[in-house]
Design a protein around this motif. Structure first.
Motif, PDB file in Angstrom:
ATOM      1  N   PRO A 149     -11.050  99.496 -62.148  1.00 14.12           N
ATOM      2  CA  PRO A 149     -11.619  98.148 -61.999  1.00 14.12           C
ATOM      3  C   PRO A 149     -10.874  97.082 -62.789  1.00 14.12           C
ATOM      4  CG  PRO A 149     -13.123  99.613 -63.227  1.00 14.12           C
ATOM      5  CD  PRO A 149     -12.048 100.470 -62.658  1.00 14.12           C
ATOM      6  N   PHE A 164     -10.623  97.308 -55.398  1.00 17.11           N
ATOM      7  CA  PHE A 164     -10.820  98.473 -56.263  1.00 17.11           C
ATOM      8  C   PHE A 164     -11.405  99.580 -55.396  1.00 17.11           C
ATOM      9  CE2 PHE A 164     -14.135 100.711 -58.907  1.00 17.11           C
ATOM     10  CZ  PHE A 164     -13.259 101.631 -59.444  1.00 17.11           C
ATOM     11  N   VAL A 165     -10.626 100.624 -55.170  1.00 16.23           N
ATOM     12  CA  VAL A 165     -11.063 101.708 -54.280  1.00 16.23           C
ATOM     13  C   VAL A 165     -11.483 102.952 -55.060  1.00 16.23           C
ATOM     14  CG1 VAL A 165      -9.691 100.885 -52.336  1.00 16.23           C
ATOM     15  CG2 VAL A 165      -8.679 102.511 -53.947  1.00 16.23           C
ATOM     16  N   GLY A 166     -11.407 102.869 -56.378  1.00 13.76           N
ATOM     17  CA  GLY A 166     -11.810 104.006 -57.209  1.00 13.76           C
ATOM     18  C   GLY A 166     -10.727 105.068 -57.245  1.00 13.76           C
ATOM     19  N   SER A 376     -18.813 102.437 -61.407  1.00 16.23           N
ATOM     20  CA  SER A 376     -18.281 101.160 -60.915  1.00 16.23           C
ATOM     21  C   SER A 376     -18.368 101.085 -59.388  1.00 16.23           C
ATOM     22  CB  SER A 376     -16.825 101.004 -61.353  1.00 16.23           C
ATOM     23  OG  SER A 376     -16.715 101.063 -62.754  1.00 16.23           O
ATOM     24  N   SER A 378     -17.016 100.576 -55.887  1.00 16.87           N
ATOM     25  CA  SER A 378     -15.681 100.657 -55.278  1.00 16.87           C
ATOM     26  C   SER A 378     -15.761 100.400 -53.786  1.00 16.87           C
ATOM     27  CB  SER A 378     -15.050 102.024 -55.550  1.00 16.87           C
ATOM     28  OG  SER A 378     -15.818 103.049 -54.974  1.00 16.87           O
ATOM     29  N   GLU A 379     -14.608 100.057 -53.188  1.00 14.81           N
ATOM     30  CA  GLU A 379     -14.519  99.766 -51.758  1.00 14.81           C
ATOM     31  C   GLU A 379     -13.831 100.931 -51.041  1.00 14.81           C
ATOM     32  OE1 GLU A 379     -12.965  95.656 -51.105  1.00 14.81           O
ATOM     33  OE2 GLU A 379     -13.030  95.539 -53.298  1.00 14.81           O
TER      34      GLU A 379
END
Length: 390
Positions: A149, A164-166, A376, A378-379
Motif C-alpha cells: 500500500p 494496490f493489488v496486494g 489492507s 486491495s484491487e
C-alpha cells in the motif's frame, strides 16, 4: 474488448516473476477472459500455455558492472520483442518486475506509437532510490500494479496511475504454519534442528555469496554441532555450482549440509526449505518477504560488485534494505550489507537466533506484519488491467 481474444505480452526475469506471471494468467482464465500470452516467461508460465520467445535466465543479471557485460545481448532481446510486437501488436504489455529491462521496453513501445497499453507489475523501488525514474515511469507506463500500500501512496503524489493489488503470498501463505509439518513435507527428521542457507538463485549470486554462507556454516557447526544446514537449488545448474563450492570444504562440514533440489515446475524449493528451517539466513531480496510471511526468524545479507555498491549507496533514499524492515519502518531483522557481510558476522547473527526467546520475538513481529498486509484493501489486478484497455 472482451468480445475478441486478447493478446497479452508479458516479460519476467526471475523465479518470483514467473510465479506472479503464472498466477496472473490463471486469474484471467478464472474470470472467463479469452486471452493468449507471449513474451519471456519461465517454466510455471510455460506450463500455463505461455509462449516464450527467449529463456527467462537471459534477463537474470544484477548490478551495474554485471549488466554492462551483457548489454548487447539485452538490447538485442529488447529490439527483438519490439520488432515482433510492431508487426503483430499485443493489446497490453505487462512487465513483471525486472524494471531496468521492462521500463526500457515499455519506453521503446511507446516511442513506436503502437496501440499497446503498458503495465508494470511490481513497482520499481523508486520510493527507495533513484526517485528521478518516476518521470520516466509516468511517460511510458499506463498503470503500475503495486504489491504494497505504501507504493500506491508514493505514486499518487506523482500523479502516476497505480493500483494496490496486494502481495499474492500474503493471502496464499497461512497465518498458522507448523514447522513439524514443513519438515515432514521435505522428508526431514522432525526433531532435527535446521538452518536454511539461501545465497540466491542466480549464478552470480552463488559465486559471490556461496562462500560466505558456507564459511559461516563452518563456524556455526563448530559451536552448535546439533544443527544441520539446508541449501535449496532451483535447478540442476545451480545444484552443480553449489556442489562444486562445497567440494572445497572438509568432510566435517559436507556431512552437515543437505542440498535440496527443486522437483516441480513451481520452483518453490526455496520456500519449502525456509519453511522447514528453525532459522533462515538469506540473500536480501524478495525471499525475505517469503521468510517473513512464513514467520521464520532470519538474518539477511548481500554483497555487490564493489563499484556497483559505491554507485548505489549514494542513490539510496531509505534507511533499510530488506522488505520486512521497510514494511515495519524499523529494524526487525539484521541486515549485513557489503563489508558487514562477513562469515564471522553472519555466524554471530545466526547464533543469536538460536536463543529461543529472540527467535520467538522476531516470529511474532513477522506475524503482525502478515496480518497488516492482509487487512489492507486491495484491487483485482485483472480488473485494473481491463480498465485501462477500455
Amino acid at each position: 474488448m472482451q468480445n475478441r481474444k486478447l493478446k497479452i505480452g508479458i516479460v519476467v526475469g526471475e523465479v518470483s516473476g514467473d510465479t506472479l506471471g503464472a498466477k496472473l494468467i490463471r486469474r484471467f482464465r478464472e474470470q472467463g477472459i479469452d486471452a493468449e500470452f507471449e513474451g519471456i516467461g519461465g517454466p510455471q508460465m510455460i506450463a500455463e500455455g505461455f509462449k516464450s520467445y527467449y529463456p527467462m535466465d537471459i534477463l537474470s543479471v544484477m548490478g551495474i558492472v554485471e549488466v554492462l557485460k551483457d548489454i548487447k545481448k539485452l538490447f538485442a532481446v529488447r529490439d527483438g520483442l519490439v520488432a515482433t510486437w510492431t508487426e503483430h501488436p499485443v493489446d497490453v504489455f505487462i512487465g513483471i518486475d525486472a524494471p531496468d529491462f521492462n521500463l526500457r521496453l515499455s519506453k521503446s513501445l511507446k516511442q513506436k506509437n503502437l496501440p499497446i497499453k503498458t503495465v508494470q507489475y511490481v513497482s520499481p523501488s523508486v520510493w527507495a532510490w533513484r526517485q528521478g525514474r518516476v518521470h520516466g515511469i509516468k511517460a511510458s507506463i499506463d498503470l503500475v500494479l503495486c504489491l504494497f500500500p505504501f507504493e500506491k501512496v508514493f505514486f499518487k503524489k506523482w500523479d502516476v496511475p497505480a493500483a494496490f493489488v496486494g502481495h499474492p503470498l500474503a493471502s496464499q501463505l497461512p497465518l498458522k504454519n507448523p514447522i513439524v509439518e514443513a519438515k515432514q513435507e521435505l522428508g526431514l527428521v522432525t526433531d532435527q534442528k535446521h538452518i536454511a542457507l539461501l545465497p540466491g538463485s542466480r549464478r552470480g549470486e552463488i559465486e559471490r555469496l556461496g562462500p560466505l554462507v558456507l564459511d559461516a556454516a563452518q563456524i556455526i557447526s563448530q559451536q552448535h554441532p546439533e544443527y544441520t544446514f539446508l541449501i535449496p537449488a532451483i535447478n540442476d545448474a545451480r545444484k552443480q555450482q553449489i556442489e562444486s563450492l562445497l567440494a572445497q570444504y572438509p568432510e566435517s562440514l559436507k556431512s552437515k549440509v543437505k542440498l535440496m533440489e527443486n522437483t516441480d515446475t513451481e520452483s518453490k524449493i526455496g520456500r519449502q526449505v525456509m519453511n522447514a528451517s528453525d532459522i533462515v539466513a538469506l540473500a536480501s531480496g524478495t525471499a525475505t518477504l517469503e521468510a517473513m510471511l512464513l514467520h521464520r526468524p532470519m538474518v539477511t545479507f548481500y554483497k555487490l560488485n564493489w563499484l556497483t555498491y559505491h554507485v548505489v549507496k549514494f542513490l539510496i533514499k531509505i534507511q533499510y534494505y530488506s522488505l520486512p524492515n521497510i514494511i515495519a519502518g524499523k529494524k526487525v531483522i539484521e541486515e549485513l550489507i557489503q563489508r558487514d557481510a562477513t562469515p564471522e558476522r553472519l555466524a554471530t547473527e545466526i547464533c543469536k537466533l538460536i536463543d529461543i526467546e529472540a527467535a520467538k520475538i522476531q516470529s511474532m513481529q513477522h506475524l503482525t506484519m502478515h496480518k497488516q498486509l492482509l487487512s489492507s484493501n486491495s484491487e483485482d489486478p485483472v480488473e485494473a488491467i481491463l480498465n485501462i484497455l477500455q
